[in-house]
Write an enzyme that holds these catalytic residues in place. Structure first.
Site, PDB file in Angstrom:
ATOM      1  N   THR A  44       0.941  -1.132   0.156  1.00  0.00           N
ATOM      2  CA  THR A  44      -0.065   0.004  -0.074  1.00  0.00           C
ATOM      3  C   THR A  44       0.962   1.307  -0.109  1.00  0.00           C
ATOM      4  OG1 THR A  44      -1.742  -1.125   1.240  1.00  0.00           O
ATOM      5  CG2 THR A  44      -1.855   1.420   1.232  1.00  0.00           C
ATOM      6  N   TYR A 107     -12.471  -3.969  -2.248  1.00  0.00           N
ATOM      7  CA  TYR A 107     -13.915  -3.446  -3.119  1.00  0.00           C
ATOM      8  C   TYR A 107     -14.916  -4.295  -3.281  1.00  0.00           C
ATOM      9  CZ  TYR A 107     -16.747  -0.831  -6.403  1.00  0.00           C
ATOM     10  OH  TYR A 107     -17.908  -0.283  -6.931  1.00  0.00           O
ATOM     11  N   TYR A 133      -2.661 -10.497   4.514  1.00  0.00           N
ATOM     12  CA  TYR A 133      -2.696  -8.854   4.829  1.00  0.00           C
ATOM     13  C   TYR A 133      -4.036  -8.576   5.077  1.00  0.00           C
ATOM     14  CZ  TYR A 133      -1.772  -3.926   4.329  1.00  0.00           C
ATOM     15  OH  TYR A 133      -1.715  -2.423   4.514  1.00  0.00           O
ATOM     16  N   ARG A 138      -9.061  -0.138   4.789  1.00  0.00           N
ATOM     17  CA  ARG A 138      -8.790   0.182   3.621  1.00  0.00           C
ATOM     18  C   ARG A 138      -9.400  -0.631   2.111  1.00  0.00           C
ATOM     19  NH1 ARG A 138      -3.521   3.873   3.025  1.00  0.00           N
ATOM     20  NH2 ARG A 138      -4.347   4.045   0.751  1.00  0.00           N
ATOM     21  N   LYS A 161      -0.066 -10.127   7.955  1.00  0.00           N
ATOM     22  CA  LYS A 161       0.274  -8.852   8.627  1.00  0.00           C
ATOM     23  C   LYS A 161      -1.162  -8.233   9.036  1.00  0.00           C
ATOM     24  CE  LYS A 161       0.943  -4.048   6.693  1.00  0.00           C
ATOM     25  NZ  LYS A 161       1.420  -3.176   5.596  1.00  0.00           N
ATOM     26  N   ILE A 203       5.264  -4.544  10.257  1.00  0.00           N
ATOM     27  CA  ILE A 203       5.391  -4.044   8.762  1.00  0.00           C
ATOM     28  C   ILE A 203       4.996  -2.583   8.695  1.00  0.00           C
ATOM     29  CG2 ILE A 203       4.749  -4.178   6.291  1.00  0.00           C
ATOM     30  CD1 ILE A 203       4.696  -7.142   6.565  1.00  0.00           C
TER      31      ILE A 203
END
Length: 292
Positions: A44, A107, A133, A138, A161, A203
């Site tokens: 990201t 999305y 992840y 987000r 993560k 991270i």
């Protein structure tokens, strides 16, 4: 397999938006010399969402070349289409990445079963260590600990993560996942407490600007040394807040620009950091010793 401070590396860009190879090489040396424990390429923070697929692949390849096996490279290869994630993951494997980081599909909001089948398909298709992840803030989907626990049983899914943002989520994952499953946080603000609770690393966005301090803080926290970790954290903790005044990686790219380490380039729809945030980031950088 991986632990400590793993920088979610920015992708430096020229004013026209093209990748700045010279600045990228300089950043790699900065992190290797500063003790960064692993480099995450094109996650990201690396603006994966604004790079084309060929650019995405090329930046991963270039970072692997520049690192030259001095520290592990974890390639960001997630996508919201399973076939695209498999393609990018296979490329990273062939380019020599040590592992891949795969974000939950964004999305399209898959179900928990859809998440499991997505990651299972990638694991079966590409023989490389894979790190899940989860970042619901987000992606609009939260992969629940029960789903992560199921995935932790697959041989080449080696860790997660987790950027849900609470220490309680880290504790729950430590309880339900396979014993040898790596759990790292993706939330700098709770990273120290997460590692003191048993997480294996962070991270980190903050590590872009204070890599040595993040390395030393993570090392102390993983060892259970709260006193040392807290002393370092007190210097850098404002960065965990002020590097998120606008959407990541807007503030951290401006911070690196202010430090003279990269140019000001960033790609639309991301924009340069708004002027009202400059003072707070500057003060946090000075407190951390990253700017005189």
């Amino acid at each position: 397999m991986f632990q400590g401070s793993m920088v979610a590396l920015v992708t430096p860009m020229l004013d026209d938006g093209s990748v700045d190879d010279t600045a990228l090489a300089d950043l790699i040396e900065f992190h290797v010399e500063s003790g960064t424990d692993a480099i995450v390429a094109v996650g990201t923070t690396g603006e994966s969402a604004t790079l084309t697929v060929p650019e995405h692949a090329q930046v991963i390849k270039r970072i692997i070349e520049l690192v030259a096996k001095r520290v592990p490279v974890i390639a960001g290869t997630g996508a919201n289409a399973t076939a695209e994630a498999i393609e990018l993951t296979a490329f990273a494997r062939d380019a020599g990445a040590d592992a891949c980081l795969l974000v939950t599909p964004y999305y399209n909001k898959p179900t928990q079963e859809g998440l499991y089948l997505h990651f299972e398909a990638i694991a079966k298709a590409v023989n490389i260590p894979q790190i899940l992840y989860n970042v619901p803030g987000r992606t609009a989907v939260d992969m629940l600990p029960a789903t992560t626990a199921r995935l932790s049983q697959l041989a080449n899914i080696v860790g997660i993560k987790e950027a849900f943002g609470t220490v309680d989520r880290i504790r729950e994952l430590l309880e339900v996942c396979a014993d040898d499953f790596m759990i790292v946080t993706g939330d700098d603000a709770t990273a120290m407490e997460s590692m003191l609770a048993g997480a294996h690393g962070d991270i980190s966005v903050t590590a872009n600007v204070v890599p040595r301090e993040m390395h030393l803080m993570c090392k102390a926290a993983i060892a259970g040394d709260r006193v040392t970790a807290t002393a370092i954290e007190e210097k850098i903790c404002d960065l965990h807040r002020d590097l998120f005044g606008e959407s990541n990686p807007i503030p951290v790219k401006w911070a690196l620009y202010a430090m003279g380490r990269i140019g000001s380039g960033i790609r639309l729809p991301l924009t340069p950091l708004a002027s009202q945030y400059h003072e707070a980031v500057t003060v946090a950088l000075k407190k951390a010793g990253a700017l005189s």
